[in-house]
Design an enzyme around this catalytic site. Structure first.
Site, PDB file in Angstrom:
ATOM      1  N   SER A   1      43.740  82.505  59.310  1.00  0.00           N
ATOM      2  CA  SER A   1      44.169  82.393  57.916  1.00  0.00           C
ATOM      3  C   SER A   1      42.958  82.378  57.005  1.00  0.00           C
ATOM      4  CB  SER A   1      44.957  81.093  57.720  1.00  0.00           C
ATOM      5  OG  SER A   1      45.145  80.814  56.357  1.00  0.00           O
TER       6      SER A   1
ATOM      7  N   TYR B   1      45.113  72.339  58.914  1.00  0.00           N
ATOM      8  CA  TYR B   1      45.452  73.759  59.032  1.00  0.00           C
ATOM      9  C   TYR B   1      44.203  74.640  59.064  1.00  0.00           C
ATOM     10  CZ  TYR B   1      47.884  78.150  57.828  1.00  0.00           C
ATOM     11  OH  TYR B   1      48.374  79.438  57.814  1.00  0.00           O
TER      12      TYR B   1
ATOM     13  N   LYS C   1      42.933  77.045  62.091  1.00  0.00           N
ATOM     14  CA  LYS C   1      42.832  78.489  61.917  1.00  0.00           C
ATOM     15  C   LYS C   1      41.417  79.008  62.182  1.00  0.00           C
ATOM     16  CE  LYS C   1      47.071  79.528  61.026  1.00  0.00           C
ATOM     17  NZ  LYS C   1      47.851  80.239  62.069  1.00  0.00           N
TER      18      LYS C   1
END
Length: 298
Positions: free
Chosen positions: A153, A166, A170
């Site tokens: 991401s 997150y 990622k």
């Protein structure tokens, strides 16, 4: 040029009940792949479960003349990952492609984030991608062929407020992808990662409404489908994709500054040279990076 087909190939797509994963599964099936549609069917934060989302995607694939089976096992457990791959072997006799797309969100500013919220996100994104790839790896290695596509991401590559869990997960997938690319090379296994921007239920609260029409999941799936194809020889790379734009993202090292026996004050006084970006080096292996450092010592 001939159409890129997946006839005779079997793909496992995790998190395929909604959004990007759904689009990936449909794209692969449309081009002849037999697909294992995995989705736990939970909420965005990973809670709950439902067989509905995976079953709906399978129904659509079959309705369009393709072949698919649904799977609702949890990617974050060794047993679940093994069961996902076993679904491919039991239903279709092989596995050729693994698309690791399953993910959850537990956004919160760093000071307020709990250990459980941090661990839960890493468990699905990083641990899940490792476990499913690890379960498939012996089959890919034995047949001397395989394609793995991981989902990173922009938040992982560049950071994002409220997403320490997150973004950590990622960026971890970038390292996993590069190592899989190196270790899989001798067995004909190629691994790459995407860093997508798309309008999905995971991003609709973050992206402006006008993004919906232009940043569709299908525009991301075209790249995933290519990376999963046997004609793609690229491996160990990361690609930004969204809104019709695709670009390679790479880790670069600046020219640096060298002085034997430097002091803390020397570093301070030469900080501008240390921070310089040009000319940069783009090593693709640890050996290349170390080699450049050793060369600077001569």
């Amino acid at each position: 040029m001939s159409e890129l087909r997946f006839d005779g190939k079997v793909a496992v797509v995790t998190g395929a009940g909604h959004g990007l994963g759904r689009a990936h599964a449909l794209s692969l099936a449309e081009r002849g792949a037999k697909v294992v549609v995995n989705d736990l069917g939970g909420a965005l934060d990973g809670t709950g479960a439902s067989a509905g989302p995976a079953a709906e995607v399978v129904e659509l694939i079959v309705k369009n003349g393709g072949e698919a089976v649904a799977n609702t096992d949890n990617v974050a457990t060794p047993e679940g990952a093994q069961a996902i791959v076993r679904s491919a072997i039991d239903a279709f006799g092989r596995v050729d492609v693994v698309v690791n797309n399953a993910g959850i969100l537990r956004d919160k500013s760093f000071g307020k984030m709990t250990v459980e919220e941090f661990d839960a996100v890493l468990a699905v994104h990083v641990r899940g991608s490792f476990l499913v790839s690890h379960a498939a790896f012996p089959y890919l290695k034995e047949q001397g062929y395989g394609r793995i596509v991981n989902t990173s991401s922009p938040a992982g590559l560049f950071g994002n407020f409220g997403q320490a869990n997150y973004s950590t997960a990622k960026m971890g997938l970038v390292g996993l992808t590069k190592t899989l690319g190196i270790e899989g090379a001798r067995a004909g296994i190629k691994a790459n990662a995407i860093a997508p921007i798309a309008w999905t239920r995971m991003t609709e609260a973050l992206l402006p409404a006008e993004f919906e029409a232009k940043f569709t999941a299908e525009r991301v799936s075209a790249l995933v489908t290519f990376l999963a194809h046997e004609s793609c020889e690229t491996s160990g790379e990361v690609f930004s994709v969204g809104g019709g734009r695709i670009a390679r993202v790479f880790v670069a090292e600046g020219p640096g500054w060298k002085q034997d026996d430097h002091t803390v004050e020397d570093i301070r006084d030469n900080w501008e040279a240390i921070m310089a970006e040009q000319p940069y080096l783009t090593p693709t292996t640890l050996g290349q990076q170390a080699g450049a450092s050793m060369k600077a010592m001569l």
